[in-house]
Design a protein around this motif. Structure first.
Motif, PDB file in Angstrom:
ATOM      1  N   ALA A  43       0.762  -1.191  -0.060  1.00 26.52           N
ATOM      2  CA  ALA A  43       0.125  -0.093  -0.124  1.00 26.52           C
ATOM      3  C   ALA A  43       0.753   1.384  -0.104  1.00 26.52           C
ATOM      4  CB  ALA A  43      -0.722   0.123   1.186  1.00 26.52           C
ATOM      5  N   GLY A  44       0.362   2.486  -0.237  1.00 25.32           N
ATOM      6  CA  GLY A  44       0.764   3.676  -0.262  1.00 25.32           C
ATOM      7  C   GLY A  44       0.886   4.593   1.098  1.00 25.32           C
ATOM      8  N   ILE A  45       1.086   5.548   0.875  1.00 24.13           N
ATOM      9  CA  ILE A  45       1.220   6.544   2.126  1.00 24.13           C
ATOM     10  C   ILE A  45      -0.349   6.807   2.772  1.00 24.13           C
ATOM     11  CG2 ILE A  45       0.918   8.688   0.710  1.00 24.13           C
ATOM     12  CD1 ILE A  45       2.888   8.341   3.944  1.00 24.13           C
ATOM     13  N   GLY A  46      -1.288   6.703   1.764  1.00 23.07           N
ATOM     14  CA  GLY A  46      -2.624   7.036   2.431  1.00 23.07           C
ATOM     15  C   GLY A  46      -2.927   5.785   3.390  1.00 23.07           C
ATOM     16  N   ALA A  47      -2.765   4.533   3.078  1.00 23.10           N
ATOM     17  CA  ALA A  47      -2.833   3.443   3.723  1.00 23.10           C
ATOM     18  C   ALA A  47      -2.312   3.920   5.333  1.00 23.10           C
ATOM     19  CB  ALA A  47      -2.509   2.380   3.306  1.00 23.10           C
ATOM     20  N   ALA A  48      -1.192   4.086   5.474  1.00 22.39           N
ATOM     21  CA  ALA A  48      -0.198   4.448   6.748  1.00 22.39           C
ATOM     22  C   ALA A  48      -0.971   5.757   7.386  1.00 22.39           C
ATOM     23  CB  ALA A  48       1.097   4.732   6.277  1.00 22.39           C
ATOM     24  N   HIS A  49      -1.310   6.750   6.666  1.00 22.53           N
ATOM     25  CA  HIS A  49      -2.006   7.827   7.403  1.00 22.53           C
ATOM     26  C   HIS A  49      -3.445   7.335   7.998  1.00 22.53           C
ATOM     27  CE1 HIS A  49       0.770  11.117   6.131  1.00 22.53           C
ATOM     28  NE2 HIS A  49       1.092  10.576   6.976  1.00 22.53           N
ATOM     29  N   PHE A  50      -3.997   6.751   7.117  1.00 20.37           N
ATOM     30  CA  PHE A  50      -5.425   5.918   7.328  1.00 20.37           C
ATOM     31  C   PHE A  50      -5.547   5.253   8.523  1.00 20.37           C
ATOM     32  CE2 PHE A  50      -8.381   2.487   7.244  1.00 20.37           C
ATOM     33  CZ  PHE A  50      -9.554   3.224   7.356  1.00 20.37           C
ATOM     34  N   LEU A  51      -4.509   4.320   8.790  1.00 21.64           N
ATOM     35  CA  LEU A  51      -4.394   3.382  10.001  1.00 21.64           C
ATOM     36  C   LEU A  51      -3.784   4.162  11.264  1.00 21.64           C
ATOM     37  CD1 LEU A  51      -3.113  -0.039   8.664  1.00 21.64           C
ATOM     38  CD2 LEU A  51      -5.244   0.485   9.802  1.00 21.64           C
TER      39      LEU A  51
END
Length: 1993
Positions: A1652-1660
């Motif tokens: 996954a990208g950075i969006g997934a990290a920030h989402f979690l």
């Protein structure tokens, strides 16, 4: 701890060669036998070996073994020994082991014992059980055989009681079996009997074990010596006996001399009587051929075991080295102390009873007969005989002992050559045995026979002869042994080589036949006499009728007094008696040899003191008077007085000036130089007078330039090499040097106590610019004297300077201090031995102190030309930290494009072998004959006094003859030598030839300060009386005094150097460039003084020939080292090709009929060869004064020494140099061997006569052209390789032929040596290297073994270093002698470097440049590349509303609400994305430039120095943050635990399980369930909490691919504040991040998010934080606190944020930013009032423009924020990050957050700096195919395909492919939108990047959302990305589209795509085609995304 024993010696093959040769000699008819021994059969004596012989042989019977075993130590106090206390609870009963098992023989006799193979049962004798034996099993290899031989050192045994095995030390074993000893356990004393089973099977006592007690003692001493464990050595005051390099009793153990030190006042061999306490052991018999040993009554060596506590002064009998060092020595033996040992020829002597050449148990009785030395022996014989001890004990000398010298050097050589290396002792039942004593004596005789009448014996030669003979005799065994060795020993012993030949031995003796016959004592005397008979009376052997050494010495003295040894140089006394060991000694009776040996017994310091004493007492007055007399030509003083220019009182005679003070030099105005009076002797006859010079049309000499200031390419290369070694230390895992923690460099250069060297280093330092590079201000270093603060002389003042540096180093841990120890070989004395000379031992005390060693910010750089003394077995410098000067040429290819080529010692030696011209290094036979005569006339004077007096006298006479002021000057030539005459002639004529009075330097090396001062006074007086004060300067170079020259010469130098300073005076010899002068350089050794390139002659005729170490010789020769222009000589003829453009007009036509070696330096390498001329003939470039090598008969010269007067005048001007003044064009021509010189002379004279008329009327240039037979100068026949490269130089383009100095700049100086040194240096050893390379490398080291190989000619510098590291050990007074650590062989200092290079090659410039490079590198390490880009989409300044005051600390919530949201994106990293439509925004007309390359290659950066508040990556390791990082080896690795954490989220559809890695030190940040320790939540502070040292917000840093380079070390950024920092990593990277950051908390994403990208990290992160907030609120409610009081903010930080800045609000009139800590930024933001009202806060991106130029400063703004976010997870609960996004996720999130009505605020007063990290990160995704792992070039058009088509599938996530496709192809997808800002694409609920040419209008479909007004706005397209139920057909109908506008609907699958089209009724206004449906290029299992396009109707 063993009994290695040589056994009966095997005879050598070399002995048979001697036998065979003697037979042939006896059968020969010639009177003198052949010197080559070949083919004689000798009858062999049978060995004495029979029944019982072994008992007699060993000197005892087996029945008295108990008493005799301990006899060796009966008279010595026992070594204190404390047994190790037994473990608690173990058995301590006698006869039982510690395990409680019975070991007594009586108990175990019938037991079945387990004896392993290779072991044998042995009976152990216990002192507490005298009637019983203990039984043990011992490895048979460590026990002797029945003849007492071949026992390995050490022990290996098993206990037969308890069965314990593997005891490797007898000490340990003795404890186990409860021996309970009071002395050191020895296996020889307690392993007594073999055990065997009798016929009844009972174990009974057998034969005694044959230990050889006394033999063991001596052999073990030697063995331990060879291992370097014995420290019983004596500080040698002098390095050599004559030319020796060996040291008896040294720490190496090559030479052993057990001493009787408990009688310090007794002189056994002197004029005292022996103390009565010295008792002699009983006489024992030994077998034939076996030398006996006299064992001292006390233990003079170390214990037999490896005793850690033993030291030389641990017992009363040991000799203290300090006593030996301070022992007074003089010319008389009576003053010698018993505690002094002749070490390496030192003038000190031992009087102890010596051990003989081989240790056996038989002994000699005490010498009862004393020998009386005849009275007035020195007066009668005019010599002081030297007695060399040999085998046996020298009898006591009485009477006139002051006239005899005694040396044990030869005896030590015998001992060392018999101490076999342990590697051969361990070779099983070894047949390898040392040489017999008889063989040693015979070889010694033969060596002495080979010596010339003037040669002095060299111990090195004799030792090599011994080694050669030994190797030849055991060649097959040695080869067999070497083949049996494993590869693990390679490189350790360099093999045992058999050299091709040995000095002093004929070649055909090198390979004797294989058969062997022993050499017996009865054969030895007549064999030795037969060998000596070949040299007549040169060597006399007293042997057949001599019954004792005393008798032999009496005979010798009788013959000496009677004059029967007048022609004898050596007397060898041999004593062979049946049943006794062979005894011998050698007496030196040659006058020259005795003088050389006597002087070599002085240390260098003592020798200089003796010289000063002789001068002070007037002992040299008679010599000076004698030299002043010129025979029939009168007295020198009288001639000088008559020639005095001014009529004044006659000055005192030279003899009166010997002890007077220096006469001040007259600095009068320049006088006209007198014209010559005699045409034959005047040096000015062929040169124009001063007036003619002034009036001649010659142009002034414009050649002067100083080149030593320039930094050469090879120096830069060495500097980089040094830097790379420093970096290697820093990069090693040892972490001994942390370069990342230093921000600047400081240094201190340590130089020897020489004022000139000090000023020279200061000058180099100042001119190098290093001080300016290191950041020094201009005001601080306005003058050169300020640089003196960085250079310190190693005298007593150095202590305070070093202490000050240590204090600075302790207080400035961020500064790296470099201690440069220049000339590092000068002082390597130990601190304990520095009492006699205050300056010695300073280096050890200062640089080796614990403070310096432990300081991690101090690095030591040793710089030396002679590193050998620092390369020993105990060196502190790792071999990996050695930097050797590289060779500038490889196969004649210039590797560094140098304009110069180094000319050093090897090139000087090469010039002596070329044979084509006069060598640059030579000796003066005329001078040698004069000094030899005077040495015989004055036997009591030191040779240095005689040689200096003669040399100064020759210079004075030469000055008188050359001046032309002496009426009979033509008679003076015979009173000086040709060489001296030519030196003076060249010195005087060079000044006359140059219009600017440039001249040469003549170096006169006189080590004695007293002699140098006398020489200076004498020469100055003669110069003054001759009226030549202004012709040349005479300079006294005293190391302790500053350089002083006359004002006239100072003014001249200032004109040349164009110096305006009136106060300037030269401080260094380099500044004397082109000054005509004689420099008298004094001092015991050169101290690193560099000499100018105008040095023409290096006169070393006075240096000592006594101290022959490699360092001593090479540093004297190094004075002549020179940098020659690279094109000035051919590569393959490096030696003589130097003076090829020197004018012969400076030469003197000699009338001397002696041998003439001294020719003008200016001879080219082709001068003795013929050069082809243009017409095909040959001309001989022979100079006017025919000069040959010393081998040419003088009769040949006599025939050609009388040319006519015209020829005398013309010949110099038409000599060989004339052919080469046009350039080196002829150098590449082949050399043609000429005819005999007599024929060539006649040819050249004929040519000269034919040219005389024209030549006499032209200048030198016309002579040139005439001699080359009109060949045009501008048209050389052969093109010069260097002509074009140096054409820009005025010297090359138009050389001033009248300036001798300018012509000679590319000519190395000539070197004049003493004959003895010349013969040694020019000789080669068997490896082809000069013999001086095989000498002992330094006075402070000793050879580890005589069995070392020779240096190889093919060895590199590194291999040579390894050779010395293996084969040399430091003496006790060496500073490295204390660098021994038990059990370690590599006790290296981790921050110590060694730079070695030849002398004068440019090392100072290299290490100064290194300091600059290191400083720049540290600055580079302290700097980072920061993104420095101006904001994009900035429009022209528009005066707007000022919402907040410029200095407002916090934003006002109400004001922020009134501020319009700025949709424009200003971050430069987004200059390639779509503009967000905003009604008030007008884009620039030119738009943003389209990015053509990757973002990393195009973005602008600036280098910014890190502040103290920077964030760091894993390469930073400072002391402060070691514990913070937690992975330094000095600290324990931090333990971490893995905790699972599960939460549910609707968007994910299932429970998500995350993992936390929590170090033990960080567990207090979390709460765990009490029963099971399960992770419950992450603790959050309350809103009301505040602490000045705490940050409330948890910091989350998502990262990937940056485990090394990510900036996760926030210790300094937080300024020590407590904070919670969590790294968010992907699962597959968990291990590597944990390895690099073991003390960091890590949040591990689920496996599904690996791609996954950075969006997934920030989402979690956001969703986990909100879930944790809820948990914390519940926990707080349970604790009684209100739930709303929990702190709801988190920080989302990029992993490249490196520094933070703040705008100084108080200086807004002149705004500036300053670095602040992250702690200050966060605490300020967290303290903002009403912070809970904000959904998202951020700070500004830094750029170098900052806030300058901004007319209206708004401290807060409402718009997009990036990279560093303060997120309110409570208020933003309903707005999530898009978990699928790879790009622009923060823009999308901010737009949705704003549309939801949340406040977004950017604090413009703070800015964040982002470091450019080109590795890893969330933006680096490689799009590749599924077919291969290799990245292939896939275009954006291939990212999509039609559904169900055959297409190349890609292995990248579908969302990434879609985003990249839309970014790169949107101009095709939305053609109406391209560059059409007024008609944007409508994007509903989502922002996607459609490329920089398309404008996107973001609209939210949520109710109550905030959107821009779209009234009247026509859209060019519609983008629906996963539209949810809030998007309806009615919502879309509110917007108006252009005709032909494009629709793009994106869904997860085809069915949902159709459902969306139907639900939104899109077909009413949009037209679709089947071909308009696409999917991402993913395989079905990878879940591709689908999208449909259509056109608006």
């Amino acid at each position: 701890m063993g009994n290695s024993y040589a056994g009966q010696l095997r005879s050598t093959r070399f002995e048979e060669v001697l036998h065979n040769s003697i037979e042939a000699s006896l059968r020969s008819n010639t009177v003198v036998p052949r010197p080559v021994f070949s083919q004689l059969y000798l009858e062999t004596e049978q060995l004495f070996m029979q029944d019982g012989g072994l008992k007699k042989y060993s000197g005892r019977t087996f029945n008295d073994d108990e008493e005799d075993e301990d006899g060796s130590e009966s008279n010595s106090p026992p070594i204190p020994y404390q047994m190790k206390p037994p473990p608690e609870g173990c058995c301590t009963t006698d006869g039982f082991c510690q395990a409680g098992k019975d070991l007594r023989l009586s108990s175990l006799a019938s037991e079945n014992l387990d004896v392993p193979p290779g072991f044998m049962p042995v009976g152990v004798k216990s002192p507490s059980l005298p009637d019983n034996l203990l039984v043990c099993a011992v490895d048979r290899r460590f026990l002797p055989d029945e003849r007492g031989r071949n026992a390995l050192l050490g022990f290996s045994g098993n206990c037969l009681g308890c069965g314990e095995k593997g005891f490797r030390y007898f000490t340990e074993f003795s404890n186990h079996i409860n021996l309970k000893l009071s002395t050191q356990p020895k296996k020889q004393k307690h392993l007594k009997f073999h055990l065997y089973r009798n016929n009844q099977g009972m174990l009974v006592k057998g034969a005694p074990i044959c230990w050889r007690g006394n033999d063991v003692r001596i052999r073990q001493i030697r063995t331990s010596l060879s291992e370097g464990h014995l420290t019983l050595d004596e500080r040698p005051s002098n390095p050599a006996l004559a030319h020796s390099s060996h040291t008896p009793g040294s720490a190496t153990g090559s030479h052993v001399e057990p001493q009787t030190a408990d009688v310090p006042t007794t002189l056994i061999n002197g004029n005292h009587t022996a103390a009565s306490s010295i008792a002699q052991p009983p006489l024992n018999q030994s077998g034939p051929g076996r030398p006996s040993v006299t064992v001292p009554p006390t233990n003079a060596g170390p214990p037999k075991k490896r005793h850690k506590g033993w030291s030389p002064d641990s017992s009363a009998n040991s000799l203290t080295e300090s006593a030996g060092k301070s022992a007074q020595s003089s010319l008389t033996l009576s003053t010698l102390s018993v505690t002094s040992v002749i070490t390496n020829g030192a003038r000190s002597e031992t009087t102890a009873i010596q051990s003989s050449s081989r240790g056996s148990t038989s002994q000699l009785s005490a010498p009862e007969v004393s020998v009386t030395v005849p009275d007035r022996l020195l007066h009668t014989c005019r010599l002081q005989p030297v007695i060399f001890k040999g085998h046996g004990t020298l009898p006591q000398l009485t009477g006139n002992t002051s006239d005899v010298l005694i040396s044990s050097l030869l005896q030590s050589c015998y001992l060392s050559s018999q101490t076999l290396p342990r590697v051969y002792q361990h070779y099983g039942p070894s047949p390898i045995q040392p040489l017999s004593a008889e063989m040693q004596i015979l070889l010694t005789v033969y060596y002495l026979v080979q010596l010339g009448t003037e040669q002095v014996p060299l111990i090195e030669d004799l030792e090599q002869i011994f080694m050669r003979s030994w190797r030849e005799s055991h060649l097959s065994e040695i080869r067999q042994f070497q083949q049996s060795q494993t590869q693990g020993t390679q490189g350790r012993h360099y093999g045992i080589e058999v050299p091709a030949s040995l000095p002093g031995l004929p070649q055909h003796l090198s390979l004797p036949p294989q058969s062997q016959q022993p050499l017996t004592p009865s054969q030895l005397p007549w064999l030795a006499q037969l060998a000596a008979s070949s040299c007549g009376e040169g060597v006399v052997v007293l042997g057949e009728d001599v019954k004792s050494l005393a008798q032999g010495l009496l005979q010798m003295f009788s013959r000496l007094v009677d004059g029967r040894l007048e022609n004898t140089n050596y007397v060898v006394i041999i004593v062979t008696s049946p049943g006794q060991e062979t005894q011998s000694c050698v007496v030196v009776t040659g006058k020259h040899q005795c003088r050389a040996l006597a002087e070599s017994m002085f240390s260098p310091t003592e020798g200089l003191k003796e010289i000063s004493h002789q001068l002070h007492t007037g002992a040299a007055q008679e010599l000076v008077h004698y030299c002043n007399s010129l025979g029939q030509d009168g007295n020198m003083d009288f001639l000088l007085d008559s020639a005095s220019v001014e009529h004044e009182a006659s000055p005192p005679s030279s003899s009166q000036t010997l002890a007077e003070e220096k006469t001040p030099k007259a600095n009068n105005s320049p006088k006209d130089r007198p014209s010559p009076k005699d045409s034959q002797t005047s040096s000015f006859k062929d040169t124009p007078s001063p007036k003619e010079t002034a009036s001649s049309p010659k142009t002034p000499c414009l050649e002067y330039r100083v080149e030593w200031r320039e930094v050469r390419p090879i120096q830069l290369a060495v500097a980089r090499k040094l830097l790379s070694h420093v970096c290697a230390i820093a990069d090693s895992s040892t972490q001994n040097l942390d370069l990342g923690s230093f921000n600047r460099v400081s240094f201190l250069i340590l130089v020897p106590p020489s004022e000139v060297s000090f000023q020279q280093t200061v000058l180099h330092l100042w001119s190098s610019g290093v001080l300016q590079e290191l950041g020094s201000s201009e005001q601080e270093f306005a003058s050169q004297r300020e640089a003196e603060r960085y250079v310190v002389k190693m005298d007593q003042s150095a202590q305070s300077r070093i202490d000050k540096l240590l204090q600075e180093a302790q207080s400035n841990s961020y500064t790296l201090y470099i201690l440069v120890h220049d000339h590092a070989h000068w002082d390597i004395s130990s601190t304990f031995y520095s009492s006699t000379d205050g300056n010695l031992g300073l280096v050890d005390r200062l640089l080796n102190s614990r403070q310096v060693k432990d300081a991690t910010n101090i690095l030591i750089l040793h710089v030396t030309s002679f590193p050998f003394a620092l390369q020993t077995q105990c060196t502190r410098i790792s071999p990996y930290n050695e930097i050797h000067w590289p060779s500038a040429f490889s196969n004649d290819v210039d590797l560094y494009h140098e304009r110069t080529r180094y000319f050093g010692v090897s090139e000087l030696l090469e010039s002596t072998r070329s044979g084509s011209s006069l060598p640059l290094m030579r000796y003066d036979s005329s001078f040698e004959s004069m000094t030899s005569t005077l040495e015989e006339r004055f036997p009591k004077l030191h040779s240095a006094v005689i040689r200096t007096t003669v040399l100064v006298q020759q210079y004075c006479v030469a000055l008188m003859a050359a001046s032309g002021k002496i009426s009979s000057s033509h008679n003076l030539h015979k009173h000086t030598s040709v060489e001296t005459m030519e030196i003076v002639q060249s010195l005087l004529t060079a000044v006359q030839q140059c219009p600017t009075h440039h001249g040469h330097m003549v170096l006169l090396r006189i080590p004695s300060l007293a002699l140098a001062a006398w020489a200076h006074r004498r020469l100055s007086r003669v110069r003054r009386q001759l009226g030549m004060e202004d012709s040349f300067e005479i300079i006294l170079g005293n190391p302790s005094q500053a350089l002083t020259i006359g004002q006239t010469f100072t003014d001249q130098i200032k004109i040349w150097l164009k110096i305006q300073d009136a106060e300037w005076v030269p401080h260094t010899y380099l500044e004397l460039e082109a000054l005509p002068c004689i420099l008298i350089l004094s001092g015991a050794e050169p101290l690193g003084e560099s000499l100018p390139r105008s040095l023409k002659y290096c006169d070393l005729r006075v240096i000592s020939c006594s101290y022959l170490q490699r360092t001593t010789l090479e540093q004297e020769l190094g004075l002549a080292a020179y940098l020659v222009k690279a094109e000035s000589r051919p590569p393959h003829n490096p030696g003589p090709g130097s003076d090829l453009i020197e004018s012969d007009a400076e030469k003197l036509s000699s009338t001397d009929n002696e041998e003439e070696e001294g020719q003008e330096n200016g001879d080219s390498p082709l001068q003795s060869s013929l050069q082809p001329c243009p017409d095909g003939k040959t001309v001989d470039p022979l100079p006017s004064r025919i000069t040959t090598s010393p081998n040419v008969p003088k009769e040949t010269l006599d025939n050609v020494q009388s040319p006519s007067k015209a020829q005398v005048q013309l010949q110099p001007q038409t000599s060989s140099q004339s052919y080469f003044q046009i350039t080196p064009n002829f150098q590449s021509q082949p050399q043609v061997q000429g005819y005999p010189q007599v024929q060539l002379i006649s040819q050249q004279q004929a040519q000269l006569q034919g040219q005389s008329q024209s030549a006499s009327q032209t200048n030198v240039q016309s002579y040139n052209q005439t001699a080359i037979q009109q060949q045009p100068v501008s048209q050389p026949q052969i093109p010069s390789k260097s002509a074009s490269s140096d054409s820009s130089s005025p010297r090359a383009s138009s050389p001033n032929l009248s300036c001798s100095w300018a012509r000679g700049l590319s000519r190395p100086p000539s070197v004049l040596l003493p004959r003895a040194l010349y013969d040694i240096i020019t000789a080669s050893d068997s490896s082809g290297l000069p013999r001086c390379t095989s000498f002992l490398p330094h006075i402070s080291v000793a050879w580890a073994s005589s069995f070392r190989p020779l240096l190889s000619k093919m060895m590199t510098c590194t291999e040579q270093s390894l050779y010395y590291r293996q084969w040399t050990v430091p003496r006790s007074y060496h500073m490295d002698s204390s660098n021994r650590t038990e059990g370690r062989t590599d006790n290296f200092h981790p921050r110590r470097l060694l730079l070695s290079g030849p002398p004068q090659v440019g090392k100072t410039g290299a290490y100064l440049h290194f300091l600059g490079l290191l400083s720049r590198m540290l600055i580079r390490l302290m700097e980072v590349d920061i993104y420095d880009e101006e904001d994009i989409h900035c429009t022209a300044e528009v005066e707007g509303v000022q919402y907040h005051p410029p200095n407002a600390p916090w934003p006002n919530t109400e004001v922020i609400k009134t501020m319009p949201f700025d949709y424009t994106i200003y971050d430069p990293k987004y200059d390639d994305i779509s503009i967000v439509y905003c009604p008030g925004f007008k884009p620039r007309a030119d738009g943003n430039p389209v990015r053509q390359e990757d973002v990393y290659l195009r973005r602008r950066t600036s280098r910014i120095k890190l502040s103290k508040y920077a964030a760091y990556n894993t390469y930073h390791h400072c002391e402060q943050c070691h514990q913070y990082l937690g992975f330094n080896p000095r600290y324990q690795m931090y333990e971490s635990t893995l905790h699972a954490f599960t939460f549910t989220h609707l968007l994910l559809g299932e429970d998500i399980q995350l993992y936390f890695i929590i170090p033990k030190s960080k567990e207090h940040y979390f709460s765990f369930s009490q029963p099971g320790g399960q992770l419950e939540s992450m603790r959050l502070p309350l809103t009301s909490d505040w602490s000045p040292d705490c940050i409330k917000s948890p910091i989350f840093t998502p990262t990937t691919g940056r485990h090394e380079h990510g900036l996760f070390n926030l210790y300094h950024a937080m300024d020590g504040a407590s904070h919670l920092h969590i790294l968010v990593v992907k699962e597959y990277e968990m291990a590597v991040y944990k390895k690099y950051w073991p003390n960091h908390i890590m949040l591990v994403l689920p496996t599904v998010f690996n791609g996954a990208g950075i969006g997934a990290a920030h989402f979690l992160i956001k969703e986990l934080s909100y879930h944790n907030l809820e948990l914390e609120r519940s926990r707080q409610v349970e604790g009684g606190s209100p739930s709303v009081d929990v702190w709801p903010f988190i920080i989302l930080a990029d992993d490249s944020c490196v520094m933070w800045n703040a705008v100084d609000n108080d200086k807004l009139s002149c705004p500036a930013e300053r670095a602040v800590s992250l702690k200050q930024v966060l605490q300020h933001m967290e303290a903002c009032p009403d912070l809970a009202q904000y959904g998202l806060c951020g700070i500004r991106k830094w750029n170098s423009r900052g806030i300058t130029g901004i007319k209206q400063w708004e401290p807060f703004s409402r718009g997009h924020v990036h990279d560093f976010l303060l997120l309110n997870v409570d208020r933003s609960q309903n707005v999530q990050y898009d978990q699928n996004r790879f790009t622009c996720h923060d823009v999308d999130f901010t737009l949705r957050l704003h549309s939801a009505g949340l406040l977004v605020c950017r604090f413009n007063n703070f800015s964040v700096m982002k470091k450019q990290i080109a590795i890893g990160g969330y933006r680096t995704f490689i799009i590749k195919t599924k077919m291969t792992d290799a990245s292939t070039s896939v275009g954006p058009s291939q990212y999509i395909c039609a559904p169900d088509s055959k297409h190349l599938f890609l292995a990248s996530p579908a969302q990434l492919l879609l985003e990249k496709y839309l970014q790169h192809t949107s101009q095709k997808l939305f053609p109406l939108s391209t560059k059409n800002y007024t008609h944007p694409v409508l994007s509903v609920d989502c922002y996607l990047n459609l490329g920089p040419e398309v404008t996107v209008c973001f609209i939210s479909s949520r109710p109550h959302c905030i959107n821009i007004s779209t009234a009247g706005l026509l859209f060019s397209g519609l983008l629906l990305c996963f539209p949810d139920t809030f998007v309806t057909s009615g919502f879309l109908k509110k917007f108006t589209f252009l005709k032909g506008a494009t629709l793009c609907v994106i869904s997860a699958d085809r069915s949902s795509l159709r459902q969306t089209v139907g639900r939104l009724e899109l077909e009413e206004q949009w037209r679709f085609r089947l071909s308009d449906e696409f999917q991402t290029a993913n395989a079905k299992e990878d879940r591709p995304l689908f999208f449909l396009t259509g056109k608006h109707i």
